[in-house]
Design an enzyme around this catalytic site. Structure first.
Site, short mmCIF file in Angstrom:
data_model
loop_
_atom_site.label_atom_id
_atom_site.label_comp_id
_atom_site.label_asym_id
_atom_site.label_seq_id
_atom_site.Cartn_x
_atom_site.Cartn_y
_atom_site.Cartn_z
N GLY A 73 -42.98 40.04 -83.58
CA GLY A 73 -42.12 41.22 -83.43
C GLY A 73 -41.12 41.00 -82.31
O GLY A 73 -39.92 41.29 -82.46
N TYR B 64 -59.34 43.04 -93.02
CA TYR B 64 -57.96 42.65 -92.70
C TYR B 64 -57.19 42.27 -93.96
O TYR B 64 -56.08 42.76 -94.21
CB TYR B 64 -57.99 41.47 -91.72
CG TYR B 64 -56.63 40.91 -91.38
CD1 TYR B 64 -55.83 41.54 -90.42
CD2 TYR B 64 -56.13 39.75 -91.99
CE1 TYR B 64 -54.58 41.03 -90.10
CE2 TYR B 64 -54.89 39.25 -91.67
CZ TYR B 64 -54.11 39.89 -90.73
OH TYR B 64 -52.86 39.40 -90.42
N THR C 8 -41.78 47.70 -85.11
CA THR C 8 -43.04 48.14 -84.49
C THR C 8 -43.82 46.91 -84.03
O THR C 8 -43.74 45.84 -84.64
CB THR C 8 -43.89 48.97 -85.48
OG1 THR C 8 -44.23 48.15 -86.61
CG2 THR C 8 -43.15 50.21 -85.93
N GLY C 9 -44.56 47.08 -82.93
CA GLY C 9 -45.35 45.97 -82.41
C GLY C 9 -44.48 44.81 -81.97
O GLY C 9 -44.71 43.66 -82.38
N SER D 78 -49.54 39.22 -95.03
CA SER D 78 -50.20 37.98 -94.62
C SER D 78 -50.55 37.20 -95.88
O SER D 78 -50.84 37.81 -96.92
CB SER D 78 -51.49 38.28 -93.85
OG SER D 78 -52.24 37.08 -93.67
N GLY E 29 -45.43 38.38 -79.60
CA GLY E 29 -45.56 37.73 -80.90
C GLY E 29 -44.31 37.71 -81.76
O GLY E 29 -43.18 37.60 -81.27
N1 LIG Z 1 -50.28 35.39 -86.11
C1 LIG Z 1 -50.60 35.13 -87.36
O1 LIG Z 1 -51.06 34.03 -87.69
C2 LIG Z 1 -50.38 36.19 -88.42
C3 LIG Z 1 -50.48 35.79 -89.76
C4 LIG Z 1 -50.22 36.72 -90.76
C5 LIG Z 1 -49.85 38.01 -90.44
N2 LIG Z 1 -49.76 38.38 -89.13
C6 LIG Z 1 -49.31 39.76 -88.85
O2 LIG Z 1 -48.19 39.74 -88.00
C7 LIG Z 1 -48.08 40.98 -87.28
C8 LIG Z 1 -47.75 40.69 -85.83
O3 LIG Z 1 -48.80 39.94 -85.26
P1 LIG Z 1 -48.62 38.81 -84.14
O4 LIG Z 1 -49.30 37.60 -84.65
O5 LIG Z 1 -47.22 38.75 -83.69
O6 LIG Z 1 -49.60 39.39 -83.03
P2 LIG Z 1 -49.45 40.01 -81.56
O7 LIG Z 1 -48.74 39.06 -80.66
O8 LIG Z 1 -50.83 40.46 -81.23
O9 LIG Z 1 -48.48 41.26 -81.79
C9 LIG Z 1 -48.94 42.48 -82.29
C10 LIG Z 1 -48.00 43.56 -81.82
O10 LIG Z 1 -48.38 44.80 -82.42
C11 LIG Z 1 -48.62 45.75 -81.40
N3 LIG Z 1 -49.64 46.67 -81.90
C12 LIG Z 1 -50.92 46.40 -82.24
N4 LIG Z 1 -51.53 47.52 -82.65
C13 LIG Z 1 -50.61 48.51 -82.56
C14 LIG Z 1 -50.64 49.90 -82.84
N5 LIG Z 1 -51.75 50.51 -83.25
N6 LIG Z 1 -49.51 50.63 -82.65
C15 LIG Z 1 -48.37 50.03 -82.20
N7 LIG Z 1 -48.29 48.73 -81.92
C16 LIG Z 1 -49.40 47.98 -82.09
C17 LIG Z 1 -49.04 44.94 -80.18
O11 LIG Z 1 -48.81 45.62 -78.94
P3 LIG Z 1 -49.94 46.57 -78.27
O12 LIG Z 1 -51.27 45.88 -78.44
O13 LIG Z 1 -49.51 46.71 -76.85
O14 LIG Z 1 -49.88 47.85 -79.02
C18 LIG Z 1 -48.06 43.78 -80.31
O15 LIG Z 1 -46.78 44.14 -79.84
C19 LIG Z 1 -49.40 41.70 -87.54
O16 LIG Z 1 -49.21 42.71 -88.51
C20 LIG Z 1 -50.30 40.61 -88.10
O17 LIG Z 1 -51.31 41.09 -88.96
C21 LIG Z 1 -50.02 37.50 -88.11
#
Ligand SMILES: NC(=O)c1ccc[n+]([C@@H]2O[C@H](COP(=O)([O-])OP(=O)(O)OC[C@H]3O[C@@H](n4cnc5c(N)ncnc54)[C@H](OP(=O)(O)O)[C@@H]3O)[C@@H](O)[C@H]2O)c1
Length: 249
Positions: free
Chosen positions: A19, A150, A12-13, A137, A17
């Protein structure tokens, strides 16, 4: 021979990023990968980028109807699911006294409720040997100003990995949490942080990280691959931190 030959995976997602990075690696290792997200154009671009072996289903994980549609698609097309990386999430920051009812429901509705029901809808498609990975996280075990909602959602998912381990371990399904540290994606930009704030956070995180850099999507993808394969076959219920040592010092 790939490490995931013949496996069916949902991420998912995965339009951007970590994913997306994980979808690329899983396909390269031989899996058929179904990616999800809310933005059809971003999904189309991701499928083109990943190439053969990937397909996209548009959907919002906070919508039970969308999750039902995802389940129906996976069941009709593949008949089973071997790997679920429940990765979709949002990271909207806000000081405690400024968090509104809507802000709270938005973040909890996607990160916790959405992930909870993603797993609930898909888990019965998993045979013994299945692997579920919840993206949590390091903030789930830390206290950080401006991240009260969060961080609580990520702590809730870490707890969920334990509960599901008790319930599904006897069925041969493993559930682990993967806890990224600071990873270079667009999540902060998408959630309203300015370029200056992001630069400052990167500088601070790099300085505080024993391995001397922030993480990449590929760091997360490699860990998700480990948790998805039999290389981790006796590991379940844990939270594996991927942060260059940041949360340990
Ligand atoms: N980056 C960091 O430093 C970090 C650190 C710890 C944890 N995380 C976790 O890692 C995960 C991925 O984040 P990322 O950093 O790769 O960010 P990202 O690039 O913003 O990716 C997030 C992905 O989730 C999708 N998404 C968001 N809300 C959604 C929803 N309601 N239903 C379906 N898809 C949804 C987005 O696409 P759409 O917006 O088009 O739906 C996008 O594909 C998240 O759970 C985040 O909390 C990130």
């Amino acid at each position: 021979m790939g490490k995931l030959d013949g496996k069916i995976a949902v991420i998912t997602g995965a339009s951007t990023g970590m994913g997306l990075a994980t979808a690329k690696l899983f396909v390269r290792e031989g899996a058929e990968v179904i990616i999800t997200g809310r933005d059809q154009a971003a999904l189309d671009a991701a499928v083109l980028d990943i190439g053969k072996g990937a397909e996209a289903i548009r959907g919002d994980i906070s919508s039970l109807a969308d999750l039902d549609a995802l389940r129906a698609h996976v069941e009709a097309r593949h008949g089973r699911l071997d790997i679920l990386f429940a990765n979709a999430g949002v990271g909207k920051p806000g000081l405690f006294e400024e968090v509104s009812d809507e802000d709270f429901d938005f973040t909890v509705g996607i990160n916790f409720k959405g992930t909870f029901f993603t797993v609930q809808k898909l888990i019965s498609l998993m045979p013994a040997g299945g692997s579920i990975i919840l993206n949590t996280s390091i903030q789930g075990v830390r206290g950080t100003a401006g991240l009260s909602v969060y961080s609580a959602t990520k702590a809730a998912l870490r707890s969920l990995a334990r509960s599901l381990t008790a319930e599904y371990g006897p069925k041969g399904i493993r559930i682990n949490a993967l806890a990224p540290g600071f990873i270079d994606t667009d999540i902060m930009r998408r959630n309203g942080l300015s370029e200056e704030m992001i630069r400052e956070m990167k500088t601070q995180s790099t300085a505080h990280t024993p391995l001397g850099r922030i993480g990449t999507g590929h760091d997360i993808a490699k860990t998700a691959l480990f948790l998805a394969t039999d290389e981790s076959e006796f590991i379940t219920g844990v939270e594996l931190t991927v942060d260059g040592g940041w949360a340990q010092v």
